[in-house]
Enzyme design. Sequence first.
Site, PDB file in Angstrom:
ATOM      1  N   THR A  55       0.820  -1.220   0.000  1.00  0.00           N
ATOM      2  CA  THR A  55       0.000   0.000   0.000  1.00  0.00           C
ATOM      3  C   THR A  55       0.854   1.272   0.000  1.00  0.00           C
ATOM      4  O   THR A  55       0.394   2.317  -0.393  1.00  0.00           O
ATOM      5  CB  THR A  55      -0.952   0.043   1.219  1.00  0.00           C
TER       6      THR A  55
ATOM      7  N   ARG B 121       8.711  -2.116   0.654  1.00  0.00           N
ATOM      8  CA  ARG B 121       9.390  -2.069   1.954  1.00  0.00           C
ATOM      9  C   ARG B 121      10.052  -3.393   2.233  1.00  0.00           C
ATOM     10  O   ARG B 121       9.415  -4.436   2.126  1.00  0.00           O
ATOM     11  CB  ARG B 121       8.383  -1.804   3.069  1.00  0.00           C
TER      12      ARG B 121
ATOM     13  N   SER C 193       8.245   4.653   6.280  1.00  0.00           N
ATOM     14  CA  SER C 193       7.261   5.310   7.150  1.00  0.00           C
ATOM     15  C   SER C 193       7.587   5.165   8.630  1.00  0.00           C
ATOM     16  O   SER C 193       8.652   5.547   9.079  1.00  0.00           O
ATOM     17  CB  SER C 193       5.868   4.781   6.817  1.00  0.00           C
ATOM     18  N   HIS C 194       6.691   4.548   9.367  1.00  0.00           N
ATOM     19  CA  HIS C 194       6.818   4.432  10.820  1.00  0.00           C
ATOM     20  C   HIS C 194       7.618   3.210  11.248  1.00  0.00           C
ATOM     21  O   HIS C 194       7.768   2.963  12.439  1.00  0.00           O
ATOM     22  CB  HIS C 194       5.417   4.355  11.410  1.00  0.00           C
TER      23      HIS C 194
ATOM     24  N   ASP D 114       5.520  10.589  12.672  1.00  0.00           N
ATOM     25  CA  ASP D 114       6.230   9.338  12.404  1.00  0.00           C
ATOM     26  C   ASP D 114       7.485   9.539  11.567  1.00  0.00           C
ATOM     27  O   ASP D 114       7.887  10.673  11.278  1.00  0.00           O
ATOM     28  CB  ASP D 114       5.288   8.333  11.732  1.00  0.00           C
TER      29      ASP D 114
ATOM     30  N   ASP E 164       8.389   9.411   8.422  1.00  0.00           N
ATOM     31  CA  ASP E 164       8.407  10.275   7.240  1.00  0.00           C
ATOM     32  C   ASP E 164       7.443  11.458   7.357  1.00  0.00           C
ATOM     33  O   ASP E 164       7.205  12.162   6.381  1.00  0.00           O
ATOM     34  CB  ASP E 164       8.103   9.458   5.981  1.00  0.00           C
TER      35      ASP E 164
ATOM     36  N   ASP F  50       4.146  11.771   7.856  1.00  0.00           N
ATOM     37  CA  ASP F  50       2.754  11.845   7.396  1.00  0.00           C
ATOM     38  C   ASP F  50       1.743  11.465   8.482  1.00  0.00           C
ATOM     39  O   ASP F  50       0.571  11.813   8.385  1.00  0.00           O
ATOM     40  CB  ASP F  50       2.528  11.032   6.105  1.00  0.00           C
ATOM     41  N   ARG F  51       2.201  10.778   9.525  1.00  0.00           N
ATOM     42  CA  ARG F  51       1.268  10.439  10.606  1.00  0.00           C
ATOM     43  C   ARG F  51       1.366  11.427  11.754  1.00  0.00           C
ATOM     44  O   ARG F  51       2.401  12.066  11.937  1.00  0.00           O
ATOM     45  CB  ARG F  51       1.592   9.058  11.173  1.00  0.00           C
TER      46      ARG F  51
ATOM     47  N   THR G  90      -8.471   0.855   3.040  1.00  0.00           N
ATOM     48  CA  THR G  90      -7.281   1.318   3.758  1.00  0.00           C
ATOM     49  C   THR G  90      -6.201   1.762   2.783  1.00  0.00           C
ATOM     50  O   THR G  90      -5.968   1.103   1.773  1.00  0.00           O
ATOM     51  CB  THR G  90      -6.759   0.158   4.620  1.00  0.00           C
TER      52      THR G  90
ATOM     53  N   SER H  35      -5.317   5.016  11.526  1.00  0.00           N
ATOM     54  CA  SER H  35      -3.906   4.727  11.773  1.00  0.00           C
ATOM     55  C   SER H  35      -3.094   6.020  11.901  1.00  0.00           C
ATOM     56  O   SER H  35      -1.983   6.100  11.404  1.00  0.00           O
ATOM     57  CB  SER H  35      -3.374   3.855  10.645  1.00  0.00           C
TER      58      SER H  35
ATOM     59  N   LYS I 174      -1.210  12.037   3.511  1.00  0.00           N
ATOM     60  CA  LYS I 174      -1.567  12.487   4.844  1.00  0.00           C
ATOM     61  C   LYS I 174      -0.425  13.356   5.363  1.00  0.00           C
ATOM     62  O   LYS I 174       0.704  13.266   4.864  1.00  0.00           O
ATOM     63  CB  LYS I 174      -1.867  11.320   5.755  1.00  0.00           C
TER      64      LYS I 174
ATOM     65  N   ARG J 202      -4.990  -7.094  11.876  1.00  0.00           N
ATOM     66  CA  ARG J 202      -5.544  -5.900  12.506  1.00  0.00           C
ATOM     67  C   ARG J 202      -7.021  -6.148  12.804  1.00  0.00           C
ATOM     68  O   ARG J 202      -7.792  -6.509  11.912  1.00  0.00           O
ATOM     69  CB  ARG J 202      -5.400  -4.688  11.595  1.00  0.00           C
TER      70      ARG J 202
HETATM   71  C1  G1P Z   1      -1.119   0.838   7.553  1.00  0.00           C
HETATM   72  C2  G1P Z   1      -2.364   1.525   8.058  1.00  0.00           C
HETATM   73  C3  G1P Z   1      -3.021   2.261   6.928  1.00  0.00           C
HETATM   74  C4  G1P Z   1      -2.028   3.225   6.302  1.00  0.00           C
HETATM   75  C5  G1P Z   1      -0.765   2.489   5.906  1.00  0.00           C
HETATM   76  C6  G1P Z   1       0.314   3.443   5.429  1.00  0.00           C
HETATM   77  O1  G1P Z   1      -1.444  -0.090   6.552  1.00  0.00           O
HETATM   78  O2  G1P Z   1      -3.255   0.615   8.633  1.00  0.00           O
HETATM   79  O3  G1P Z   1      -4.139   2.947   7.406  1.00  0.00           O
HETATM   80  O4  G1P Z   1      -2.572   3.849   5.178  1.00  0.00           O
HETATM   81  O5  G1P Z   1      -0.239   1.784   7.028  1.00  0.00           O
HETATM   82  O6  G1P Z   1       0.692   4.356   6.413  1.00  0.00           O
HETATM   83  P1  G1P Z   1      -1.632  -1.654   6.831  1.00  0.00           P
HETATM   84  O7  G1P Z   1      -0.347  -2.116   7.477  1.00  0.00           O
HETATM   85  O8  G1P Z   1      -2.772  -1.782   7.782  1.00  0.00           O
HETATM   86  O9  G1P Z   1      -1.901  -2.246   5.491  1.00  0.00           O
HETATM   87 ZN    ZN Z   2       4.472   7.531   7.479  1.00  0.00          ZN
END
Ligand code: G1P
Ligand code: ZN
Length: 540
Positions: free
Chosen positions: A16, A20, A110-111, A274, A276, A278-279, A341, A362, A373, A493
């Site tokens: 998504t 990674r 990301s995170h 986070d 990068d 965006d969160r 998502t 999230s 975001k 999740r």
């Molecule tokens: C997770 C979050 C989702 C977010 C994505 C990228 O994805 O649940 O809302 O858009 O990270 O930051 P997931 O690991 O659930 O697929």
């Molecule tokens: Zn991020």
Amino acid sequence: MTTISTQPIAGQKPGTSGLRKKTPVFMGPHYLENFVQAIFDVIGAKGKTFVLGGDGRYFNDRAAQVILRMAAANGAVRVIIGQGAILSTPAASHLIRLNNTDGGIIMSASHNPGGPNEDFGVKFNMSNGGPAPEGVTEAMYKRTTEIFEYHIVESQDVDLSVIGRSQLAGMIVDVVDPVADYATLMESLFDFSAIAAMFKGGFRMRMDSMCAVTGPYAVEILEKRLGAAAGTCINATPLPDFGGMHPDPNPTWAKALMDEMFGDNAPDFGAASDGDGDRNMVVGAGAYVSPSDSLAVLAANAHLAPGYKAGLKGVARSMPTSAAADRVAASLGIACYETPTGWKFFGNLLDAGRATICGEESFGTGSDHVREKDGLWAILLWLNILAVRKQSVAAILAEHWGKFGRNYYSRHDFEAIASDKADAMMAALRGSLTSLPGTQLEGLTVQAADDFAYTDPVDGSVSKAQGVRILFEDGSRIVLRLSGTGTEGATLRLYLERYAAGPDGLDLDPQDALAPVIRAAHALAKIESFTGRVTPDVIT
Ligand code: G1P
Ligand code: ZN
């Protein structure tokens, strides 16, 4: 230019949010190069301009040099790159749009933690500034399975420490201040003088950048431009390993901030972002704001900020996000969209002018100012609202629930489950959906159950199997899906929701309020018998 022979490497499938993998995997022979060539083969690089930057994690600097050389070899005419190869994801999205470029490459996981043995990632954003849609990432993946060569120039490293223009094998490289244009954008959206006056009046804030990318942005905007006290921003220097922190702004990983905000002499407002940028997580003195509630409060109050004074065109939330924002949209008489998502699904709605504000449970909130975001954006909108309403975060939340009722909400994550077990559990659950309506347990009766499918209202594309939803007659809801961003096994999740109309029952602890829903979820999905897990690894 050199053309290097290579061969496909299995598993270069972007999820998504791009590709990674563990950093050593990304650093392996041809790994980064193959994926970057697949991007250029699909997007086309000849004559094009791209933005490049990342969250500063380990390998960010080396990867940037490789990508620059490959962009030049593939015929790009110009790359705009943040100084030190640094750009937050929202700042990259903004630069793509501001400069009308053909897209950009963002280096981030990301995170996820960073470091020699942690995670690295690469994602491509389109010319609208948003993440590549599924069709494009699928094409990139397909390309990685048939790649046999990549193109790269041989050259010295470009000096990315100095702002200014240079050439790399005929390609222009513009090293830009990563913060300046983004800060200007924020100034255009928010009432900086009202927020500055609030800080001048003694308002205290703690901003935890978690040793990740937003440090320089937060210091410039909050301390320098808005006059927050020096030291307001902590963990404000981006480090290659994020100082060993897990830069995911939630109560588990931003525990130090939570402790401060719930301790004696807590500041008025706390926030974290986070890896990068965006969160975001926001928290008042003694008052945690769940992301779903944050989205709802921001939607209800956005008109108090200059950039949104004309009102919102619509609100969008991801399916697992609570319905709190739907209630606000209904009372404002605007549309509310429920998407799968992942931020990319919001892009079409924003581009088409159907939604102005979007959010996910999230810890992601954003608006049509960029196509990602945006953590600091959400934090600044909260600050603008606090400056205008002159109330505490707790008071604003209480008023909000008093007016709209409260959607108790929690997400339970079960991490690193063996993929086959997680898949078997989801398959069994999906197989049982038609038999669930009418089932009674824990005092709840199942009203409906399905596997969420989404038809994009703008382009008509259909996304299936986006998560199992079980709705109960009292409005409670369970959602289950497997993460698309994990790098180790499967992450289950489990999303839990229960609505209380009020005025009574508005101040329960969410885990208590949700207890029967949680028990029902475990019983219906047979989580323990499939996965052996009872206790979640992370509760948000
Ligand atoms: C997770 C979050 C989702 C977010 C994505 C990228 O994805 O649940 O809302 O858009 O990270 O930051 P997931 O690991 O659930 O697929
Ligand atoms: Zn991020």
